[in-house]
Write a protein that holds these residues in place. Structure first.
Motif, short mmCIF file in Angstrom:
data_model
loop_
_atom_site.label_atom_id
_atom_site.label_comp_id
_atom_site.label_asym_id
_atom_site.label_seq_id
_atom_site.Cartn_x
_atom_site.Cartn_y
_atom_site.Cartn_z
N PRO B 39 38.01 35.17 42.89
CA PRO B 39 39.00 36.03 43.54
C PRO B 39 39.31 37.25 42.67
CG PRO B 39 39.74 33.73 43.42
CD PRO B 39 38.54 33.84 42.55
N ASN B 40 40.01 38.20 43.24
CA ASN B 40 40.45 39.37 42.48
C ASN B 40 41.34 38.96 41.32
OD1 ASN B 40 39.26 41.57 43.69
ND2 ASN B 40 40.76 41.61 45.35
N GLY B 41 41.21 39.71 40.22
CA GLY B 41 42.14 39.53 39.11
C GLY B 41 41.83 38.35 38.22
N THR B 42 40.59 37.87 38.25
CA THR B 42 40.28 36.72 37.41
C THR B 42 39.49 37.11 36.17
OG1 THR B 42 38.35 36.32 38.82
CG2 THR B 42 40.33 35.03 39.29
N GLY B 43 39.22 38.41 36.01
CA GLY B 43 38.59 38.89 34.78
C GLY B 43 37.13 39.30 34.94
N LYS B 44 36.64 39.39 36.18
CA LYS B 44 35.22 39.69 36.38
C LYS B 44 34.83 41.08 35.87
CE LYS B 44 35.06 39.17 40.89
NZ LYS B 44 36.50 39.08 41.16
N SER B 45 35.63 42.08 36.25
CA SER B 45 35.29 43.43 35.83
C SER B 45 35.53 43.64 34.33
CB SER B 45 36.08 44.47 36.63
OG SER B 45 35.50 44.58 37.92
N THR B 46 36.50 42.91 33.80
CA THR B 46 36.74 42.96 32.36
C THR B 46 35.50 42.47 31.61
OG1 THR B 46 39.10 42.62 32.61
CG2 THR B 46 38.16 42.01 30.48
N LEU B 47 34.88 41.44 32.15
CA LEU B 47 33.66 40.93 31.53
C LEU B 47 32.60 42.02 31.51
CD1 LEU B 47 31.83 38.66 30.45
CD2 LEU B 47 31.30 38.07 32.84
N ALA B 48 32.40 42.69 32.66
CA ALA B 48 31.37 43.73 32.74
C ALA B 48 31.65 44.85 31.74
CB ALA B 48 31.31 44.28 34.16
N SER B 49 32.88 45.34 31.75
CA SER B 49 33.21 46.48 30.90
C SER B 49 33.15 46.12 29.42
CB SER B 49 34.62 46.99 31.23
OG SER B 49 34.62 47.50 32.54
#
Lengths: 425, 261
Positions: B39-49
C-alpha cells in the motif's frame, strides 16, 4: 589651462581627427555644455558618488589589432566595421548588401553621405539631454557605424560592429545609428573586446535603432567591458507601426557597468523582445535594465533575463515594462531568473511594472534568484554524469536559447568561450 | 563480467530523523524480475531513492552490494556507472538540454573515457530504441522532460534504460498515470531488455503491470520492511483479496511509515 578648456579642445580634436563637417562640431559643443550642466544622476543600485567623471583620452594613432580580434574577424562572412580605440580600422560591405542598396559607413561620414536620414534621426532615439552620460557620448563619440537598409531589404547576414579597446587611457564613446526602412528585415550586431584600462575614466556607449513601419530588426550584442573604468551603455530602438525589434544581449563584463536596453514601442502593433544572458564574475558590478516602453496601441513585449553569478560579482537585472496612458490593449511578459554558483556573489532581480493605462491585455512577471535546482543535478547524476558536468549542462541549458539566438556562429562561439572560461574554473 | 548480483542487507533509512526503512533484505540476480508491492506509505519509493543515493535519504545501517562492490560508499553518479539504474516516478525537467545530448552524455559517462560511442552510431542506436518504444523521432531534440506528458516522461525513462543497459534496473511506479496502451509499450520495453545480464526491481502498487511483466519474485512491503515474499501468484492473490487479509495474518494494524508524495 582650465579643466573645461582642456575638455573643449578635446571635443575639437576628436571632431577634427575624424574629418567631420562643422555642423557636427556645433552639436558636440552643445552636448558638452549639457553634460556639464546636468546634475549627478541617481542610479538605484550603483553608487555613482564613488565613481569618476574623468574623461578618457583620444589617440589619433592607429592601434594594433589584437590577435584574438583578428582571429575573430577572419571568421566573419558578413559585413562588418572594426574600430580600435575609436578609430576605423577595417570595413567590409558584402556583395549582397551592396546589391540591396544599403548605406553603410562610419557614423562620422553619415552627415555627408546620408544627410536627410541623419538629420531626421540622429539623437532622436537617445537624446543628449537624457542624462549626463548620453550627453557625454554625443559630445565625444568616436567610432561607430551608420546603417540604413532601404524599404523592403531582406538580409539574413548581419552587419556587425566590432569595438576594440586596447587599454591605456583611451576613453570609449562609441555610437551607432541603424535605420531599417519600411518592411526591411535585417540583423545588426555589436561585439566588444576590451583590455583592462590603464586609467579610471567614464565611458558611454550609445546605439540608436529606428525600425520603420512593418520592419523587423534583430540586434545581438556581446559585451565584455573591462575592469577599471565605469561604463554607461544606452541602447534603444524606436519601433514604429507593426515593426518588431528583437534584442539578444550577452554580457560578460568584469567592470562597473550601468546598462540599458530598451524598446520604445511607438507605433500601433509594435512588438519587442529582449533576451539577456549575463555572467557576473570577479568583482564585476553590472546593473542592467531591459525595458519596454509601450506607447502605441496593441503593442506587445517580452523580456527574458538569465544571469549566472560567480566569485564576488554583483549583478542587478531589472526588467521594466512601462505602459503609458493611451497604450490600449498592450501585452507584456517578463521572466527574470538568476543562478548563484558561488555564495559570495550578490544578485538582484527586480521586476518593474509601470502601468498608466486601464485597458491592458496582460502583464505577467516572474523573478527569482537561487541556486541550481538540486533535483536536476540528482537526475543527471543518476544517469552516471559526474556532478561538475551535470552542473555545467544545467547552466548551459539555461543559457542555451538566448545564446543560440545570437547573430552568427562566430559570435555564438565567442560568447560560449567567454562564459566557458569563467564556468569551467 | 558475469551475471549481475545485487544484495541489500538489513537496510535502515531515515528521512529528517524519522526511520522509514527498518531492516530490509533483498537479493536480485541477473535474469530475475522482482516486484515490490504494498500500500501507499510503506517505504517503497524510499527504497528506490535511497538505493540510488538521493541526498535526502540517510542510510543509518545495513549493506548494499552490487557485484561485490559497496554501493553505499559510492556517489549517485558512481552507482549509475557501476550499473544501477532508477526509472523515476517524477523525473526532473531540464530546459535547454536536449534529450539526445543528455542520453549521449550519460551513455559516454557509463562507457568511460576513451570508449565513447561515435556520434553516428549513437544516433542510429537511439533511433532504433525510440522506434521500438513507439516514440516520435522529434523526442530526441526536445528538451529533457520539459513539457512532456506523464506518459512521455515514463517512456523517456524506459528509453534511457534501454540505451544505458544497466545491470540492475529499479522501476519506481513506472505504471502510474499510464493508460493501457502506454502501459503495454512500457512493459514491452522492459521485456525486450530481459536477459541474464540484467536484474529488475519493479515497484508498484497495482498488480496490473505484472500482467505484462511477469515477475519471478513478489515481495510485499509494510512498515518499512518486506513482510511476505512469494512468486507471481502472490501478486494475483493480492489483486483479488487486497492487503487486509495479510495485515490480519501478520497482526499489523497500521502498515504505513511515511506520507508518500
Amino acid at each position: 589651462m582650465s579643466e573645461v578648456n582642456t575638455a573643449v579642445s578635446h571635443v575639437h580634436r576628436v571632431a577634427q581627427a575624424l574629418g567631420e563637417p562643422s555642423s557636427l562640431l556645433a552639436l558636440r559643443e552643445a552636448a558638452w555644455r549639457t553634460f556639464q550642466e546636468l546634475p549627478q544622476p541617481y542610479v538605484e543600485k550603483t553608487d555613482l558618488r564613488k565613481l569618476t567623471w574623468e574623461i578618457g583620452s583620444f589617440s589619433e594613432q592607429v592601434g594594433k589589432v589584437p590577435a584574438e580580434v583578428q582571429a575573430y574577424i577572419d571568421r566573419l562572412q558578413h559585413s562588418y566595421a572594426l574600430f580600435v580605440d575609436g578609430l576605423p580600422i577595417d570595413f567590409r560591405l558584402s556583395e549582397e548588401a551592396k546589391a540591396a542598396g544599403v548605406t553603410y559607413c562610419t557614423i562620422h561620414e553619415a552627415p555627408e553621405k546620408a544627410e536627410t536620414l541623419w538629420k531626421a534621426n540622429f539623437g532622436t532615439v537617445v537624446a543628449a539631454n537624457e542624462n549626463k552620460w548620453t550627453a557625454l557620448n554625443q559630445a565625444l563619440f568616436a567610432g561607430g557605424v551608420f546603417l540604413y537598409a532601404p524599404k523592403g531589404t531582406h538580409m539574413e547576414a548581419p552587419f556587425e560592429t566590432i569595438y576594440v579597446w586596447t587599454g591605456g587611457e583611451a576613453g570609449a564613446y562609441s555610437r551607432s545609428l541603424v535605420i531599417a526602412g519600411e518592411l526591411a528585415d535585417i540583423r545588426y550586431a555589436e561585439t566588444v573586446f576590451a583590455a583592462a584600462a590603464g586609467a579610471k575614466v567614464v565611458n558611454s556607449h550609445v546605439l540608436e535603432i529606428v525600425a520603420m513601419a512593418d520592419s523587423r530588426v534583430q540586434v545581438s550584442t556581446a559585451d565584455a567591458f573591462h575592469r577599471g573604468s565605469t561604463h554607461f551603455v544606452t541602447r534603444r530602438a524606436r519601433v514604429d507601426k507593426d515593426a518588431h525589434v528583437l534584442w539578444t544581449v550577452a554580457d560578460t563584463s568584469d567592470g562597473t557597468c550601468v546598462e540599458l536596453v530598451e524598446n520604445e514601442l511607438f507605433g500601433p502593433g509594435a512588438k519587442g523582445l529582449a533576451r539577456v544572458v549575463g555572467l557576473g564574475h570577479g568583482r564585476s558590478h553590472v546593473e542592467l535594465t531591459a525595458s519596454m516602453r509601450h506607447v502605441g496601441r496593441h503593442t506587445e513585449s517580452e523580456i527574458v533575463m538569465h544571469g549566472v553569478l560567480r566569485d564576488k560579482a554583483n549583478t542587478i537585472f531589472r526588467s521594466r515594462t512601462e505602459i503609458v496612458k493611451g497604450a490600449v490593449g498592450a501585452g507584456s511578459e517578463q521572466h527574470d531568473r538568476m543562478i548563484m554558483i558561488d555564495g559570495t556573489a550578490r544578485a538582484d532581480a527586480i521586476p518593474m511594472l509601470l502601468i498608466d493605462e486601464n485597458d491592458v491585455q496582460r502583464c505577467g512577471h516572474a523573478a527569482s534568484v537561487g541556486k541550481i535546482d538540486p533535483t536536476q543535478v540528482y537526475y543527471l547524476m543518476s544517469r552516471g554524469i559526474p556532478k561538475s558536468i551535470a552542473v555545467q549542462m544545467i547552466i548551459w541549458g539555461y543559457l542555451h536559447d538566448t545564446v543560440e539566438s545570437l547573430a552568427s556562429e562566430p559570435m555564438r562561439d565567442l560568447v560560449v568561450a567567454r562564459i566557458e572560461r569563467e564556468l569551467s574554473r | 563480467m558475469g551475471k549481475p548480483d545485487f544484495r541489500v542487507q538489513n537496510l535502515h533509512v531515515s528521512v529528517e530523523g524519522k526511520e522509514i526503512l527498518k531492516g530490509l533484505n533483498l537479493h536480485i540476480r541477473g535474469g530475475e524480475i522482482h516486484a515490490i508491492m504494498g500500500p501507499n506509505g510503506t517505504g517503497k519509493s524510499t527504497l528506490a531513492s535511497s538505493l540510488m543515493g538521493h541526498p535526502h535519504y540517510e542510510v543509518t545501517a545495513g549493506e548494499v552490494v552490487l557485484d561485490g562492490e559497496d554501493v553505499l560508499a559510492m556517489s549517485t553518479d558512481e552507482r549509475a556507472r557501476a550499473g544501477l539504474f532508477l526509472a523515476m516516478q517524477y523525473p526532473a525537467e531540464v530546459p535547454g538540454v536536449s534529450n539526445a545530448n543528455f542520453i549521449r552524455q550519460a551513455l559516454n559517462a557509463r562507457r568511460g573515457e576513451g570508449n565513447e560511442l561515435p556520434v553516428l552510431q549513437f544516433h542510429r542506436k537511439l533511433q532504433e530504441k525510440m522506434k521500438a518504444l513507439n516514440i516520435d523521432p522529434s523526442f530526441a531534440e526536445r528538451y529533457l522532460n520539459e513539457g512532456f506528458s506523464g506518459g512521455e516522461k515514463k517512456r523517456n525513462e524506459i528509453l534511457q534504460m534501454s540505451m544505458l543497459e544497466p545491470r540492475i534496473a529499479i522501476l519506481d511506479e513506472i505504471d502510474s498515470g499510464l493508460d493501457i496502451d502506454a502501459l503495454k509499450i512500457v512493459a514491452n520495453g522492459v521485456n525486450q531488455l530481459r536477459s541474464e545480464n540484467i536484474g529488475f526491481l519493479i515497484i508498484t502498487h497495482y498488480q496490473r503491470l505484472l500482467n505484462y511483466i511477469v515477475p519471478d519474485h513478489v515481495h510485499v512491503m509494510m512498515q518499512g520492511r518486506i513482510v511476505r515474499s512469494g512468486d507471481a501468484k502472490l501478486a494475483e492473490e493480492l489483486e483479488a483479496k487486497g492487503y487486509d487479509w495479510l495485515k490480519k495474518e501478520l497482526g499489523i494494524e497500521d502498515e504505513t511509515v511515511e506520507v508518500e508524495a
